[in-house]
Design a protein around this motif. Structure first.
Motif, PDB file in Angstrom:
ATOM      1  N   ALA A   1       0.827  -1.209   0.000  1.00 44.86           N
ATOM      2  CA  ALA A   1       0.000   0.000   0.000  1.00 44.86           C
ATOM      3  C   ALA A   1       0.859   1.256   0.000  1.00 44.86           C
ATOM      4  N   ARG A   2       1.917   1.257   0.817  1.00 40.42           N
ATOM      5  CA  ARG A   2       2.791   2.438   0.857  1.00 40.42           C
ATOM      6  C   ARG A   2       3.463   2.670  -0.496  1.00 40.42           C
TER       7      ARG A   2
ATOM      8  N   LEU B   1       1.010   6.518  -6.936  1.00 42.79           N
ATOM      9  CA  LEU B   1      -0.213   7.231  -7.303  1.00 42.79           C
ATOM     10  C   LEU B   1      -0.201   8.683  -6.847  1.00 42.79           C
ATOM     11  N   GLY B   2       0.863   9.087  -6.142  1.00 44.45           N
ATOM     12  CA  GLY B   2       0.935  10.461  -5.670  1.00 44.45           C
ATOM     13  C   GLY B   2       0.005  10.758  -4.510  1.00 44.45           C
TER      14      GLY B   2
ATOM     15  N   GLY C   1      -5.990  -0.507  -3.953  1.00 43.85           N
ATOM     16  CA  GLY C   1      -6.099  -1.846  -4.528  1.00 43.85           C
ATOM     17  C   GLY C   1      -6.213  -1.829  -6.040  1.00 43.85           C
ATOM     18  N   THR C   2      -7.063  -0.972  -6.570  1.00 49.34           N
ATOM     19  CA  THR C   2      -7.203  -0.908  -8.032  1.00 49.34           C
ATOM     20  C   THR C   2      -5.947  -0.335  -8.673  1.00 49.34           C
ATOM     21  N   GLY C   3      -5.315   0.623  -7.996  1.00 44.58           N
ATOM     22  CA  GLY C   3      -4.076   1.176  -8.544  1.00 44.58           C
ATOM     23  C   GLY C   3      -3.003   0.118  -8.660  1.00 44.58           C
ATOM     24  N   TYR C   4      -2.864  -0.701  -7.616  1.00 46.97           N
ATOM     25  CA  TYR C   4      -1.874  -1.775  -7.662  1.00 46.97           C
ATOM     26  C   TYR C   4      -2.252  -2.816  -8.721  1.00 46.97           C
TER      27      TYR C   4
END
Length: 663
Positions: A537-538, A544-545, A564-567
């Motif tokens: 997450a970090r 993602l800024g 979650g979606t970004g990862y």
């Protein structure tokens, strides 16, 4: 009295009742903590304050369970009477039966066992089979020894009940009610494969206690044990060599294969050789080593292998090249036990093998196999639909629930207690009580309509895991809105589309990760709807800024969805859009599927079946099947699982290098 005064009194009474209930909840929560700490004095002190609370049966259970070993029989019977019909009554009976078995109090055990409703405890079953043997002797059911054998082989450690039952049937049984020496050595092999030295010792002690020092020697150094010996003559000595080869195979499979082929193989029986080649073949297949099939080819009789070995032989055949070794696959499936062979996995692949062979008879048999499993219910069921020329569509919903069906669910005490426990933070206790009410309170569990009503009750309370899992149990009915709910639809769909993800893929993953439980936390520390690890997450937040992010924010719904979606998007891009590879990476980390993809280019269904980790293999299949169903719901159009799977093979050298920083 004026209306305003009456209203004030009503509100005051309601507030007082709420405060009293909250105090009662605090007592229950404190008792739960005291039980986990085994604080018997505190449990006894708090129990009077829990009387009358909806979760009183839990409070009473915790208090008595903590001191069960010193409780009087009358106290136990009083509990059974006071809480008759509840989960807690049967839970305590389960605990009591285990204690009676450990005490060898067979008379009391035999008297209490018929009242045990759940009947889901393997150790209680083994004690029960032993009592039946002691009571009925030669008149016991013909299946008694088979049942003990099956349960004993399945247990991983040397637990008392099944070990005791097996020992007694070995020494006292006769004819069809007897276990043989071969059964004991088979158990020792299974335990050695599972790296359970205590269970190995327990088994060997039954038939050859004098060789226990040799077991300790082989566990310390199987190579030294094997190289210092030259010949074997007796059955016992051959079995010891086999155990040592199995032990060595876990750490040095090449050396084990060489010793088997060049030194020990000629001195072993064909069954013993076949078993050890099966162990080596399975281990090679789990490493995705092409040598797996070479090892399996040295097996002269597939029926000498366990179902687990045969499953890995079948998987190795699927991975043999651009086209599977269909003949080897069919041979492996044909040798499986009846239950495993009928699993949709092997029904589907047997059908595929028959279709590849061609011919009218093969096509007819394949069609029959596919028709037997085709449905929207799961991965291979959906693939079977497509092999029959049909797409995956959202089934029509069942007839609406009647008022009587809904009322029966609302009036079910176990369901009510389960939901209440979940609502105040006792999720694991609430889930156990709920599952008892739906699955175990009576033989066979609830019928389809009852399950639908229970699931709807959970859906309405937004207890999504119970909603989904309960509806998933229906056999003939299929309520797609219960099985595939879409909580937080605006947030999920908007976020997915904003970053170029298929919303159905996101929903398919969340359904598998957390069942939409926002405060879900895994045993390894992953949190929230999309079960994101703090370190991941970090890293993702930096990408993602999302300045100022801290892992405690993962319990926030929108933050968890964003992370979650970004990862997931970063992982999907890293694997060139392969949903199967990305799902494996989300579950097991990206480095493993990067290695697992190496080898021949193959059907992604065959690749998924060869994922070495059982959890990840199951995860990939379920996420992709979920995705296909959610796509059918969101689009209203027929869908293809096969199109989402595609093929998997080594990374194309023309594509960008993998992101080495991706956690």
């Amino acid at each position: 009295m004026k209306f305003r005064t009456i209203l004030t009194l009503i509100l005051a009474a309601a507030a007082g009742a709420a405060q009293a209930q909250n105090r009662g909840d605090d007592v229950i929560l404190e008792m739960g903590n005291a039980f986990r700490q085994n604080n018997k004095a505190r449990l006894a002190q708090l129990l009077p304050q829990a009387r009358g609370h909806v979760l009183e049966p839990w409070a009473a259970y915790w208090e008595l369970r903590a001191r069960l070993d010193t409780a009087t029989p009358q106290e136990i019977q009083d509990f059974f009477a006071r809480y008759a019909g509840t989960y807690q009554e049967d839970r305590l009976r389960n605990d009591w039966l285990l204690l009676l078995g450990q005490r060898r109090d067979w008379a009391t055990f035999a008297d209490e066992l018929p009242r045990f409703r759940m009947n889901d405890d393997t150790q209680v079953r083994c004690y029960g089979l032993l009592v039946q043997h002691l009571k009925d002797g030669a008149q016991a059911p013909a299946t008694l020894a088979d049942d003990v054998r099956r349960l004993w082989f399945a247990q991983r450690d040397a637990e008392d009940a099944c070990t005791l039952a097996a020992s007694r049937l070995l020494t006292e049984g006769s004819g069809r009610h007897k276990l043989g020496v071969a059964d004991v050595w088979r158990k020792a092999r299974l335990a050695m494969e599972a790296n359970r030295p205590r269970a190995v010792t327990s088994a060997v002690e039954m038939v050859a206690p004098e060789v226990l020092p040799l077991i300790a020697e082989m566990n310390a150094s199987p190579t030294r044990f094997l190289t210092k010996r030259v010949t074997v003559v007796s059955r016992m000595r051959r079995e010891l060599i086999g155990l040592a080869l199995i032990k060595l195979a876990t750490s040095d499979p090449d050396n084990a294969a060489s010793l088997l082929e060049n030194k020990w193989g000629p001195q072993l029986s064909s069954e013993e050789r076949n078993w050890i080649w099966g162990v080596l073949g399975r281990q090679a297949a789990q490493r995705l080593d092409p040598a797996a099939l070479d090892h399996f080819r040295k097996v002269s009789r597939d029926e000498d292998l366990t179902d687990d070995m045969l499953a890995w032989k079948a998987r190795a055949a699927l991975r043999a090249g651009p086209q599977p070794e269909w003949k080897t696959l069919v041979s492996a499936i044909g040798a499986m036990g009846e239950v495993q062979a009928k699993d949709p996995t092997w029904q589907y692949w047997r059908a595929r093998a028959l279709l590849a062979r061609g011919g009218d008879d093969n096509r007819a048999e394949a069609t029959q196999l596919l028709e037997g499993i085709a449905s929207p219910r799961g991965f291979y069921e959906q693939l079977a639909l497509e092999e029959l020329g049909r797409k995956v569509t959202a089934p029509a919903r069942p007839a609406p629930l009647t008022a009587e069906e809904r009322e029966a669910a609302r009036g079910n005490p176990s369901l009510a207690r389960g939901l209440y426990a979940i609502s105040i933070g006792l999720r694991s206790d609430g889930v156990r009580e709920w599952n008892y009410g739906t699955n175990l309170a009576r033989p066979g569990g609830m019928g389809d309509r009852e399950l639908l009503a229970a699931a709807q009750l959970a859906c309405e309370r937004e207890v999504w895991d119970r909603c989904i899992n309960t509806s998933d149990r229906t056999r003939a009915e299929f309520d797609i809105e219960q099985r595939y709910p879409m909580p937080f639809r605006d947030s999920v769909v908007r976020r997915a589309r904003d970053i170029g993800l298929d919303p159905a893929y996101v929903y398919g993953l969340i359904r598998q990760e957390s069942r939409f439980v926002m405060d879900a936390r895994s045993h390894v520390g992953a949190s929230g709807l999309m079960q994101v690890m703090p370190a991941t997450a970090r890293w993702t937040a930096r990408k993602l800024g999302m300045n100022g992010f801290t892992p405690d924010q993962l319990t926030d719904r929108d933050t968890n969805i964003a992370i979650g979606t970004g990862y997931l998007k970063l992982v999907l891009d890293d694997f060139s859009g392969s949903m199967a590879l990305a799902a494996a990476a989300y579950n097991a980390g990206p480095n493993r599927p990067r290695a697992w993809r190496n080898g021949p280019v193959m059907d992604a269904a065959a690749w998924a079946e060869n994922v070495p980790f059982g959890e990840t293999r199951d995860y990939v299949k379920k996420v992709l099947a979920n995705t296909t169903m959610y796509a059918a719901i969101l689009s209203g159009q027929p869908q293809s699982l096969k199109a989402r799977l595609g093929t998997v093979g080594p990374r194309d050298a023309r594509t960008p290098e993998p992101n080495a920083d991706l956690p």
